[in-house]
Design a protein around this motif. Structure first.
Motif, PDB file in Angstrom:
ATOM      1  N   LEU A   1      -9.270 -32.143 -14.984  1.00  0.00           N
ATOM      2  CA  LEU A   1      -9.816 -31.656 -13.476  1.00  0.00           C
ATOM      3  C   LEU A   1     -11.162 -31.398 -13.536  1.00  0.00           C
ATOM      4  CD1 LEU A   1      -9.769 -28.377 -12.869  1.00  0.00           C
ATOM      5  CD2 LEU A   1      -7.451 -28.544 -13.591  1.00  0.00           C
ATOM      6  N   GLY A   2     -12.006 -31.796 -12.586  1.00  0.00           N
ATOM      7  CA  GLY A   2     -13.244 -31.298 -11.994  1.00  0.00           C
ATOM      8  C   GLY A   2     -13.452 -30.865 -10.548  1.00  0.00           C
ATOM      9  N   LEU A   3     -14.142 -29.786 -10.272  1.00  0.00           N
ATOM     10  CA  LEU A   3     -14.405 -29.191  -9.009  1.00  0.00           C
ATOM     11  C   LEU A   3     -15.694 -28.958  -8.662  1.00  0.00           C
ATOM     12  CD1 LEU A   3     -13.106 -27.897  -6.426  1.00  0.00           C
ATOM     13  CD2 LEU A   3     -13.532 -25.682  -7.622  1.00  0.00           C
ATOM     14  N   LEU A   4     -16.430 -29.538  -7.605  1.00  0.00           N
ATOM     15  CA  LEU A   4     -17.897 -29.104  -7.262  1.00  0.00           C
ATOM     16  C   LEU A   4     -17.843 -28.257  -5.991  1.00  0.00           C
ATOM     17  CD1 LEU A   4     -20.835 -29.440  -7.410  1.00  0.00           C
ATOM     18  CD2 LEU A   4     -20.517 -31.470  -6.201  1.00  0.00           C
TER      19      LEU A   4
ATOM     20  N   LEU B   1      -5.112 -22.248 -22.723  1.00  0.00           N
ATOM     21  CA  LEU B   1      -5.328 -22.408 -21.367  1.00  0.00           C
ATOM     22  C   LEU B   1      -5.856 -21.096 -20.778  1.00  0.00           C
ATOM     23  CD1 LEU B   1      -2.136 -24.392 -20.681  1.00  0.00           C
ATOM     24  CD2 LEU B   1      -4.557 -25.357 -20.815  1.00  0.00           C
ATOM     25  N   GLY B   2      -6.648 -21.227 -19.627  1.00  0.00           N
ATOM     26  CA  GLY B   2      -7.454 -19.974 -18.975  1.00  0.00           C
ATOM     27  C   GLY B   2      -8.569 -19.582 -19.560  1.00  0.00           C
ATOM     28  N   ASP B   3      -9.433 -19.018 -18.686  1.00  0.00           N
ATOM     29  CA  ASP B   3     -10.693 -18.743 -18.817  1.00  0.00           C
ATOM     30  C   ASP B   3     -10.701 -16.989 -19.042  1.00  0.00           C
ATOM     31  OD1 ASP B   3     -13.229 -17.745 -19.080  1.00  0.00           O
ATOM     32  OD2 ASP B   3     -14.224 -19.194 -17.660  1.00  0.00           O
TER      33      ASP B   3
ATOM     34  N   SER C   1      -9.001 -28.900 -18.577  1.00  0.00           N
ATOM     35  CA  SER C   1      -7.906 -29.481 -18.849  1.00  0.00           C
ATOM     36  C   SER C   1      -6.401 -28.968 -18.736  1.00  0.00           C
ATOM     37  CB  SER C   1      -7.974 -30.244 -20.202  1.00  0.00           C
ATOM     38  OG  SER C   1      -9.090 -31.104 -20.263  1.00  0.00           O
ATOM     39  N   VAL C   2      -5.494 -29.459 -18.288  1.00  0.00           N
ATOM     40  CA  VAL C   2      -4.293 -28.716 -18.518  1.00  0.00           C
ATOM     41  C   VAL C   2      -3.047 -29.807 -18.770  1.00  0.00           C
ATOM     42  CG1 VAL C   2      -4.731 -27.066 -16.556  1.00  0.00           C
ATOM     43  CG2 VAL C   2      -3.696 -29.059 -16.116  1.00  0.00           C
TER      44      VAL C   2
END
Length: 212
Positions: free
Chosen positions: A13-16, A123-125, A47-48
């Motif tokens: 996934l990508g988000l702007l 997963l997760g920041d 990525s998930v």
């Protein structure tokens, strides 16, 4: 937002969001909930592992703003998954072992198929405020965890933060296309055991999970 299905039944996934630099983002898919964080330019790339097909992923900001995308995952039926998720401070680690190949997977590993086709995704920041984290192990559906093809352990380190209290998490199990979520509670030993680990063997077995 863009969402793309990748090999290994993974979702990129990508988000702007240029007006939302350096912000905490909740990434939700099925029962999986983890944190992301936008860059100084308002971008987010992650990525998930897919847990359903069609797969819907939702990104949510602190003010309630959400954006979602859905994509078909053509190879999801080829894989089973087992994972554990937790909040900051209640750390868990997933270990996977395939007796037939002698391969063990844990910690920092490649997020794409490895030995025996299995791979672990972290997963997760952890730098995001109030981080929500997870680890998910993916393996070919032809391998059955309950029959001994794959052995799984959940470990929790006894630290100054976790000693003498309960640590809480949740397990996710995707098998034959069915997703099951279960609460996970481990009573940690006293603080004289700091540096040791509590190991929960074979967490996939329903009777084991039911007792925790």
């Amino acid at each position: 937002m863009a969402l793309i299905a990748q090999p290994g039944a993974m979702l990129d996934l990508g988000l702007l969001a240029t007006c939302r630099p350096d912000q905490r983002v909740l990434i939700r898919h099925g029962g999986l909930v983890i944190t992301g964080r936008t860059s100084s330019a308002g971008t987010l790339i992650a990525s998930v592992p897919a847990l359903a097909s069609p797969a819907e992923v939702t990104l949510a900001f602190a003010d309630g703003t959400e954006v979602s995308q859905t994509v078909t995952v053509p190879d999801l039926a080829d894989f089973d998954r087992f994972g554990v998720q937790w909040m900051e401070g209640d750390a868990f680690q997933l270990h996977a072992f395939t007796p037939a190949t002698g391969g063990e997977v844990f910690g920092d590993t490649t997020p794409r198929p490895g030995p025996a086709g299995g791979f672990l995704t972290r997963l997760g920041d952890p730098t995001a405020p109030r981080p929500l984290l997870a680890e998910v192990y993916t393996y070919p559906a032809k391998l059955r965890a309950l029959s001994g093809d794959v052995a799984l352990n959940i470990e929790s380190a006894i630290t100054a933060t976790t000693c003498g209290r309960e640590v809480l998490g949740e397990t996710l199990q995707l098998s034959a296309g069915r997703l099951t979520l279960r609460d996970l509670t481990i009573e940690m030993p006293g603080c004289d055991a700091i540096g040791e680990y509590v190991v929960l063997p074979n967490p996939v077995a329903p009777e084991k999970l039911a007792s925790n």
